[in-house]
Design a protein around this motif. Structure first.
Motif, short mmCIF file in Angstrom:
data_model
loop_
_atom_site.label_atom_id
_atom_site.label_comp_id
_atom_site.label_asym_id
_atom_site.label_seq_id
_atom_site.Cartn_x
_atom_site.Cartn_y
_atom_site.Cartn_z
N TYR A 100 0.82 -1.25 0.14
CA TYR A 100 0.13 -0.05 -0.12
C TYR A 100 0.82 1.27 -0.17
O TYR A 100 1.84 1.38 0.62
CB TYR A 100 -0.75 0.01 1.39
CG TYR A 100 -1.67 1.18 1.48
CD1 TYR A 100 -2.71 1.41 0.56
CD2 TYR A 100 -1.51 2.28 2.26
CE1 TYR A 100 -3.72 2.49 0.54
CE2 TYR A 100 -2.44 3.60 2.39
CZ TYR A 100 -3.52 3.47 1.42
OH TYR A 100 -4.14 4.69 1.51
N ASP A 101 0.46 2.26 -0.58
CA ASP A 101 1.37 3.56 -0.79
C ASP A 101 0.06 4.83 -0.74
O ASP A 101 -0.73 4.89 -1.03
CB ASP A 101 1.94 3.69 -2.22
CG ASP A 101 3.25 2.63 -2.32
OD1 ASP A 101 4.17 3.06 -1.59
OD2 ASP A 101 2.83 1.73 -2.95
N ASP A 102 0.48 5.68 0.20
CA ASP A 102 -0.24 6.79 0.64
C ASP A 102 0.73 7.85 0.86
O ASP A 102 1.31 8.06 1.69
CB ASP A 102 -1.03 6.64 1.80
CG ASP A 102 -1.86 7.74 2.16
OD1 ASP A 102 -1.63 8.72 1.35
OD2 ASP A 102 -2.50 7.86 3.29
N ASN A 103 0.93 8.60 -0.45
CA ASN A 103 1.96 9.68 -0.49
C ASN A 103 1.56 10.83 0.52
O ASN A 103 2.40 11.48 1.33
CB ASN A 103 2.24 10.36 -1.99
CG ASN A 103 2.71 9.53 -2.57
OD1 ASN A 103 3.81 8.87 -2.30
ND2 ASN A 103 2.38 9.53 -4.07
N HIS A 113 4.17 3.91 3.17
CA HIS A 113 4.55 3.00 2.25
C HIS A 113 4.74 1.57 2.80
O HIS A 113 5.80 1.51 3.51
CB HIS A 113 5.78 3.62 1.12
CG HIS A 113 5.51 4.99 0.85
ND1 HIS A 113 4.87 5.27 -0.35
CD2 HIS A 113 6.05 6.18 1.25
CE1 HIS A 113 4.86 6.53 -0.67
NE2 HIS A 113 5.56 7.26 0.47
#
Length: 377
Positions: free
Chosen positions: A161-164, A169
């Motif tokens: 999962y990636d959430d900038n 990350h």
């Protein structure tokens, strides 16, 4: 002699360097281990980050930690004098009535009224008195894990999962492995599976059990000052030295951890607690047999101002008493008395009056007769 002195000074310097990270915590919480009279209930709450959306850079940087955001993690830890530790996980989406606010997810209590309102909400949900709270920043467990040299955990499945925007990350493969602080943070924050927040609760419990085992391993004791320092830098707490002494005394006998979760079911985006099942769980695993708050208490107004009995009932319920009712009684010009099982302990919570051997109200373990010495509501 000079060579021996040099070696001794070098060793002492090394010990001081190892212990230095713990000095701020010791100056604030330092206490000798002691045997407590009963369990100590500590509320552990991981607090979300507040990002500065007015900043000129992206992703937005976090604001200085104020510990006033929603709670991402919530656990009630009961530490008993014999070293037994019981952890009750409260899912962040648990649907509760936040006192003085409204029905909402429990993670809204802290931003609405700080740790005091959060503590009160948990007390009303569980019926257990909270003796102290510890608020942890988002980086607390990452810093603790790094200070511990990592921790070994079973990753139950692929986590990607990636959430900038959230600076998150996650990229973990399934299987048993030794995780760094950054990896542990991803392991604990991941929610994108079929279990959602309930899956996170299980992973939080697994992490705390593994970390406790690592901390109590004699081979890692040299890391303890760094771990203490890491926690102190990333927490805000109202623990007293007396409570810390009780926790240290219990730690000498264990700890032996048992984990539980508030029972319930999904209700859309919330976790709806099963109140009957929760009461049974508390009674079986968390209720101290010497705690008067599990007793049946009758409150009679025999000479106090109108409304005093109802006010005392609310006072006792707020303190965690489970079964308190108001009953009628003939008026009399007498002082307040408390009679029955554990009357001395109940008297302390009433706050005034005398012990009595008078017969109690039908069905009551403890009877409080409020007399003319009762302050007006």
């Amino acid at each position: 002699m000079r060579r021996a002195a040099l070696v001794l000074l070098t060793v002492l310097a090394g010990l001081v360097a190892l212990a230095a990270p713990a000095f701020p915590a010791l100056s604030r919480y330092g206490a000798l281990p002691r045997v407590a009279d009963g369990p100590v209930n500590v509320l552990l709450a991981g607090v979300d980050v507040d990002y500065d959306d007015a900043a000129a850079v992206w992703p937005y940087p976090p604001k200085p930690e104020a510990y006033d955001q929603r709670t991402d993690t919530l656990m009630l830890a009961q530490v008993r004098p014999d070293g037994a530790v019981k952890l009750l996980s409260i899912p962040r989406d648990t649907w509760v009535n936040i006192p003085g606010y409204r029905w909402s997810k429990i993670n809204a209590a802290n931003p609405q009224g700080g740790p005091e309102l959060l503590v009160r909400t948990v007390q009303e949900l569980t019926g257990l008195r909270v003796d102290a709270h510890v608020l942890l920043s988002l980086g607390a467990l990452r810093a603790l894990t790094e200070a511990a040299g990592g921790v070994t955990l079973d990753v139950p499945g692929r986590m990607k999962y990636d959430d900038n925007a959230g600076h998150l990350h996650i990229d973990l493969q399934p299987g048993r492995q030794h995780l760094s602080g950054e990896q542990v943070e991803g392991f604990l924050r991941f929610r994108h599976d079929n279990l959602g927040d309930i899956g996170r609760v299980a992973r939080q419990q697994a992490f705390l059990t593994a970390m406790t085992n690592r901390m109590t391993n004699p081979l890692n004791w040299w890391r303890l000052p760094g771990m203490v320092g890491a926690l102190h830098q990333n927490t805000r707490s109202d623990l007293t030295r007396d409570e810390v002494g009780a926790l240290l005394g219990a730690a000498l006998h264990g700890p032996r951890i048992s984990t539980y979760t508030v029972p319930g079911d999904f209700g859309g985006p919330t976790w709806v607690p099963d109140r009957a099942a929760l009461s049974a769980l508390i009674a079986e695993h968390f209720r101290d047999p010497n705690d008067p708050r599990g007793l049946r208490v009758a409150v009679l107004n025999v000479g106090a101002p109108d409304g005093s009995a109802r006010q005392l009932r609310e006072q006792l319920l707020t303190l965690g008493y489970q079964n308190v009712w108001v009953a009628d009684a003939p008026r009399a010009d007498v002082g307040t008395t408390v009679s029955g099982a554990a009357a001395e302990q109940v008297l302390r919570d009433v706050g005034h009056g005398q012990l009595s051997r008078d017969a109690g109200a039908p069905g009551a373990d403890v009877t409080v007769r409020l007399g003319t010495d009762t302050p007006a509501p």
